[in-house]
Design a protein around this motif. Sequence first.
Motif, PDB file in Angstrom:
ATOM      1  N   MET A  89     120.169  26.535  42.941  1.00 46.78           N
ATOM      2  CA  MET A  89     121.090  26.762  42.086  1.00 46.78           C
ATOM      3  C   MET A  89     122.276  26.104  43.615  1.00 46.78           C
ATOM      4  O   MET A  89     123.232  25.560  44.309  1.00 46.78           O
ATOM      5  N   ARG A  90     122.000  26.795  44.945  1.00 50.15           N
ATOM      6  CA  ARG A  90     122.704  26.956  46.286  1.00 50.15           C
ATOM      7  C   ARG A  90     122.246  25.281  46.191  1.00 50.15           C
ATOM      8  O   ARG A  90     123.851  25.038  46.425  1.00 50.15           O
ATOM      9  N   GLU A  91     121.270  24.739  46.840  1.00 48.11           N
ATOM     10  CA  GLU A  91     121.051  23.813  47.178  1.00 48.11           C
ATOM     11  C   GLU A  91     122.008  22.945  46.497  1.00 48.11           C
ATOM     12  O   GLU A  91     122.918  22.172  47.392  1.00 48.11           O
ATOM     13  N   PHE A  92     122.594  22.762  44.704  1.00 46.60           N
ATOM     14  CA  PHE A  92     122.599  21.978  44.011  1.00 46.60           C
ATOM     15  C   PHE A  92     124.151  21.800  44.208  1.00 46.60           C
ATOM     16  O   PHE A  92     125.063  21.115  44.345  1.00 46.60           O
ATOM     17  N   LEU A  93     124.797  23.638  44.613  1.00 49.48           N
ATOM     18  CA  LEU A  93     126.527  23.720  44.416  1.00 49.48           C
ATOM     19  C   LEU A  93     126.510  23.182  45.953  1.00 49.48           C
ATOM     20  O   LEU A  93     127.483  22.474  45.847  1.00 49.48           O
ATOM     21  N   GLU A  94     126.217  23.446  47.004  1.00 51.39           N
ATOM     22  CA  GLU A  94     126.339  22.875  48.303  1.00 51.39           C
ATOM     23  C   GLU A  94     126.965  21.641  47.773  1.00 51.39           C
ATOM     24  O   GLU A  94     127.818  20.906  48.807  1.00 51.39           O
ATOM     25  N   PHE A  95     125.681  20.798  47.990  1.00 56.41           N
ATOM     26  CA  PHE A  95     125.826  19.330  47.340  1.00 56.41           C
ATOM     27  C   PHE A  95     127.243  18.971  46.393  1.00 56.41           C
ATOM     28  O   PHE A  95     127.949  17.707  46.590  1.00 56.41           O
ATOM     29  N   ILE A  96     127.409  19.313  45.247  1.00 54.49           N
ATOM     30  CA  ILE A  96     128.340  19.081  44.857  1.00 54.49           C
ATOM     31  C   ILE A  96     129.961  19.299  44.337  1.00 54.49           C
ATOM     32  O   ILE A  96     131.325  19.182  44.306  1.00 54.49           O
ATOM     33  N   GLY A  97     129.800  20.073  45.801  1.00 55.23           N
ATOM     34  CA  GLY A  97     131.216  21.013  46.392  1.00 55.23           C
ATOM     35  C   GLY A  97     131.607  21.832  45.487  1.00 55.23           C
ATOM     36  O   GLY A  97     132.665  21.905  45.194  1.00 55.23           O
ATOM     37  N   ILE A  98     130.409  23.274  44.689  1.00 58.70           N
ATOM     38  CA  ILE A  98     131.453  23.919  43.718  1.00 58.70           C
ATOM     39  C   ILE A  98     130.934  25.260  44.344  1.00 58.70           C
ATOM     40  O   ILE A  98     130.350  25.777  44.624  1.00 58.70           O
ATOM     41  N   ASP A  99     131.648  26.195  44.349  1.00 62.11           N
ATOM     42  CA  ASP A  99     131.731  27.296  45.045  1.00 62.11           C
ATOM     43  C   ASP A  99     131.101  28.328  44.408  1.00 62.11           C
ATOM     44  O   ASP A  99     131.583  27.650  43.427  1.00 62.11           O
ATOM     45  N   PRO A 100     129.962  29.215  45.246  1.00 61.03           N
ATOM     46  CA  PRO A 100     129.265  30.071  43.980  1.00 61.03           C
ATOM     47  C   PRO A 100     129.829  31.070  43.846  1.00 61.03           C
ATOM     48  O   PRO A 100     130.903  31.822  44.532  1.00 61.03           O
ATOM     49  N   VAL A 101     130.342  31.152  42.334  1.00 62.67           N
ATOM     50  CA  VAL A 101     131.116  32.351  41.923  1.00 62.67           C
ATOM     51  C   VAL A 101     130.237  33.108  40.533  1.00 62.67           C
ATOM     52  O   VAL A 101     128.818  32.758  40.348  1.00 62.67           O
ATOM     53  N   PRO A 102     130.378  34.300  40.463  1.00 56.21           N
ATOM     54  CA  PRO A 102     129.499  35.380  39.406  1.00 56.21           C
ATOM     55  C   PRO A 102     129.049  34.433  38.306  1.00 56.21           C
ATOM     56  O   PRO A 102     127.748  34.857  37.683  1.00 56.21           O
ATOM     57  N   GLN A 103     129.715  34.218  37.725  1.00 54.73           N
ATOM     58  CA  GLN A 103     129.877  33.411  36.173  1.00 54.73           C
ATOM     59  C   GLN A 103     128.564  32.364  36.727  1.00 54.73           C
ATOM     60  O   GLN A 103     127.943  32.060  34.839  1.00 54.73           O
ATOM     61  N   GLN A 104     128.648  31.744  37.041  1.00 57.93           N
ATOM     62  CA  GLN A 104     126.515  30.655  37.042  1.00 57.93           C
ATOM     63  C   GLN A 104     125.309  31.768  37.820  1.00 57.93           C
ATOM     64  O   GLN A 104     124.382  31.365  36.891  1.00 57.93           O
ATOM     65  N   VAL A 105     126.013  33.443  37.481  1.00 64.53           N
ATOM     66  CA  VAL A 105     124.455  33.500  37.366  1.00 64.53           C
ATOM     67  C   VAL A 105     124.141  34.032  35.933  1.00 64.53           C
ATOM     68  O   VAL A 105     124.334  34.219  35.104  1.00 64.53           O
ATOM     69  N   LYS A 106     122.808  33.685  35.861  1.00 64.23           N
ATOM     70  CA  LYS A 106     122.332  33.208  34.842  1.00 64.23           C
ATOM     71  C   LYS A 106     121.555  34.691  33.943  1.00 64.23           C
ATOM     72  O   LYS A 106     121.376  35.540  33.057  1.00 64.23           O
ATOM     73  N   GLU A 107     120.796  34.389  34.918  1.00 63.34           N
ATOM     74  CA  GLU A 107     120.552  36.602  35.164  1.00 63.34           C
ATOM     75  C   GLU A 107     119.925  36.716  36.448  1.00 63.34           C
ATOM     76  O   GLU A 107     119.981  36.332  37.442  1.00 63.34           O
ATOM     77  N   PRO A 108     119.409  37.903  36.081  1.00 64.44           N
ATOM     78  CA  PRO A 108     119.007  39.066  37.869  1.00 64.44           C
ATOM     79  C   PRO A 108     118.003  38.492  38.616  1.00 64.44           C
ATOM     80  O   PRO A 108     116.907  37.601  37.412  1.00 64.44           O
ATOM     81  N   ARG A 109     118.159  37.831  39.798  1.00 66.06           N
ATOM     82  CA  ARG A 109     117.161  37.161  40.641  1.00 66.06           C
ATOM     83  C   ARG A 109     115.580  38.184  39.973  1.00 66.06           C
ATOM     84  O   ARG A 109     115.753  39.531  40.004  1.00 66.06           O
ATOM     85  N   ARG A 110     113.955  37.447  40.143  1.00 65.86           N
ATOM     86  CA  ARG A 110     113.367  38.782  39.947  1.00 65.86           C
ATOM     87  C   ARG A 110     112.658  38.614  41.094  1.00 65.86           C
ATOM     88  O   ARG A 110     111.449  39.337  41.681  1.00 65.86           O
ATOM     89  N   ASP A 111     112.820  37.762  42.141  1.00 67.35           N
ATOM     90  CA  ASP A 111     111.784  38.571  43.559  1.00 67.35           C
ATOM     91  C   ASP A 111     113.073  39.689  44.469  1.00 67.35           C
ATOM     92  O   ASP A 111     113.964  39.165  44.368  1.00 67.35           O
ATOM     93  N   PRO A 112     112.615  39.768  45.835  1.00 71.97           N
ATOM     94  CA  PRO A 112     113.823  40.282  46.205  1.00 71.97           C
ATOM     95  C   PRO A 112     114.427  39.948  47.172  1.00 71.97           C
ATOM     96  O   PRO A 112     114.406  40.556  48.580  1.00 71.97           O
ATOM     97  N   PHE A 113     113.675  38.567  47.850  1.00 70.36           N
ATOM     98  CA  PHE A 113     113.390  38.045  49.205  1.00 70.36           C
ATOM     99  C   PHE A 113     115.091  37.576  48.998  1.00 70.36           C
ATOM    100  O   PHE A 113     115.399  36.667  48.236  1.00 70.36           O
ATOM    101  N   PHE A 114     115.660  36.960  50.194  1.00 69.89           N
ATOM    102  CA  PHE A 114     116.350  35.826  50.057  1.00 69.89           C
ATOM    103  C   PHE A 114     116.654  35.773  51.495  1.00 69.89           C
ATOM    104  O   PHE A 114     115.993  36.598  53.186  1.00 69.89           O
ATOM    105  N   PHE A 115     116.492  34.268  51.815  1.00 67.85           N
ATOM    106  CA  PHE A 115     116.338  33.383  52.884  1.00 67.85           C
ATOM    107  C   PHE A 115     118.008  33.651  53.059  1.00 67.85           C
ATOM    108  O   PHE A 115     118.363  32.403  52.795  1.00 67.85           O
ATOM    109  N   TRP A 116     118.236  33.015  54.076  1.00 67.66           N
ATOM    110  CA  TRP A 116     119.364  33.205  55.296  1.00 67.66           C
ATOM    111  C   TRP A 116     119.620  31.683  55.889  1.00 67.66           C
ATOM    112  O   TRP A 116     118.598  31.571  56.615  1.00 67.66           O
ATOM    113  N   THR A 117     120.035  30.913  55.748  1.00 70.34           N
ATOM    114  CA  THR A 117     120.521  30.044  57.000  1.00 70.34           C
ATOM    115  C   THR A 117     121.283  30.100  57.841  1.00 70.34           C
ATOM    116  O   THR A 117     121.689  32.088  58.226  1.00 70.34           O
TER     117      THR A 117
END
Lengths: 71, 394
Positions: free
Chosen positions: B360-388
């Motif tokens: 979703m990150r790349e998609f939202l950046e491309f379409i120019g929409i800010d991430p918001v909590p309502q976009q969260v469909k389900e909790p993530r299943r992996d513990p990793f986070f990749f910082w840019t």
Amino acid sequence: MEKAEVAQKIYELVEKSTGKKKLKSSDIQKTISADLNITRDDVKAALKDLVDEGKLIYTYFGGSFVEIPPK
Amino acid sequence: MPKKYETPLLDELEKGPFPSFVTEIKKAAARSDMAADELGQLEKSYRDKRGYWKHGGIVGVRGYGSGVIGRYSSLADQFPDVANFHTVRINCTSGFFYTSKFLKEMCDIWDKYGSGLTNLHGSTGDLVLLGTNTENLEPIFAEFSSRGWDLGGSGSALRTPSCCVGPARCEWSNIDTLGITYSVTQEFQDEMHRPAFPYKFKIKTAGCAVDCIASIARADLSIIGTWKGKIAVDQGEVANYAKKGMKIQEEIVNKCPSKCMSYDGKELKIDDDNCVRCMHCIAKMTKALKPTGEKGATILMGSKAPFVIGATLSWVIVPFMKLEEPYDELKDLIRKMWEFWDEHGKNRERIGELVIRKGMREFLEFIGIDPVPQQVKEPRRDPFFFWTEADLQK
Ligand code: HEM
Ligand code: SF4
Ligand code: SF4
């Protein structure tokens, strides 16, 4: 560039890849717009003419492609 | 006199009290060789436990890349009248409104040029005409287009947009589903009739979360009406429902998905901040509850039944969008989504699959929409986070 010239280039591209790789409309738009340095809308307009004239047709094989009609 | 086949297996499916497709095909077969061969081939399929249809190839009418779906029998020697048995899709009207006059004309055209069998409406929404041969395609198109009708979408294209009856017949509609569908249909004719996408793209619009058009389950872009204000409660009507025997605690309060309702036997209270606008309580207590405030739609994307990863429902990309003519914000969003798909999509990859693949990150950046909590469909299943790089500088 004249629309007819663009159409000619499109036809040549489709002809060249016949029997090798089926081209999608988007493949044609990307290739021709880059080659001729024109917009994709220009390519689309020329492609529309070719299809309206029956020189090229759309076919479907698990996806939509642009091809030369069979003789 | 049309051909006749013995159909003992199909005959089984005429038994019982309900309408039968076999009975209908038999009626058509009494007048049409095409329908008769359709019946004969189907019986053979039942006997042999396999299908004998092939599809694809060269179809369509001059200038169009969609609207006709090529169907060919692989038993053309045995069933020559279905050697070609193409499907024609006619663009449905918004909300599927037709006059009886048009339907009669349509039937006459179809009896003349086709099998006489129709399908109202196909899953995509189109008015579907089942079975004609290649030579008849141009005449059929001429008959319909001269009456102001056009072909629908098929192949790697925008499919005929469809919607619920909305404000034309339903008091719950938060948006003009009919107007939106009409407007996007007019706007995106090129995308519908000249296939240029990696795969199909469906737009379905429902006036509220009851979702009579099932947009959440079968549209690449699901538009679902919603509201911003509170749910107005008429306590007198609540009391009437209770008096008539409605078990408000069990049937309404306990079934509220966000548990934001309470009822003390007298007063029904709603914590509107936590209401997810699911429509359950309103649909059950129509006279007592009414949405108020600004109306608009939630825009979701990505549903499809046989996804590579399993059936998927649409997820939110824009929690609330006001939808008013000429719907420019919506159309711009749709164009942006298509651009992302055009750039990154593989052949036969639906846009939802692409977004799952890319994130979703790349998609939202491309379409120019800010991430918001309502976009969260389900909790993530992996513990990793990749910082840019950009995140680290903040
Ligand atoms: C350069 C070498 C190594 C790197 C970069 C590395 C990296 C990691 C990482 C990223 C994790 C996951 C941590 C987490 O879940 O938060 C992990 C877990 C683990 N590593 Fe390594 N590792 C290395 C060498 C080794 C070696 C040589 C062993 C054992 C002989 C080992 C045994 C483990 C074990 C047992 C865990 C699981 C710890 C737990 O359950 O929390 N690692 N390692
Ligand atoms: S989806 Fe909502 S607005 Fe549309 S017809 Fe159904 S209940 Fe009415
Ligand atoms: S609309 Fe749904 S979430 Fe909101 S109060 Fe009613 S039942 Fe609860």
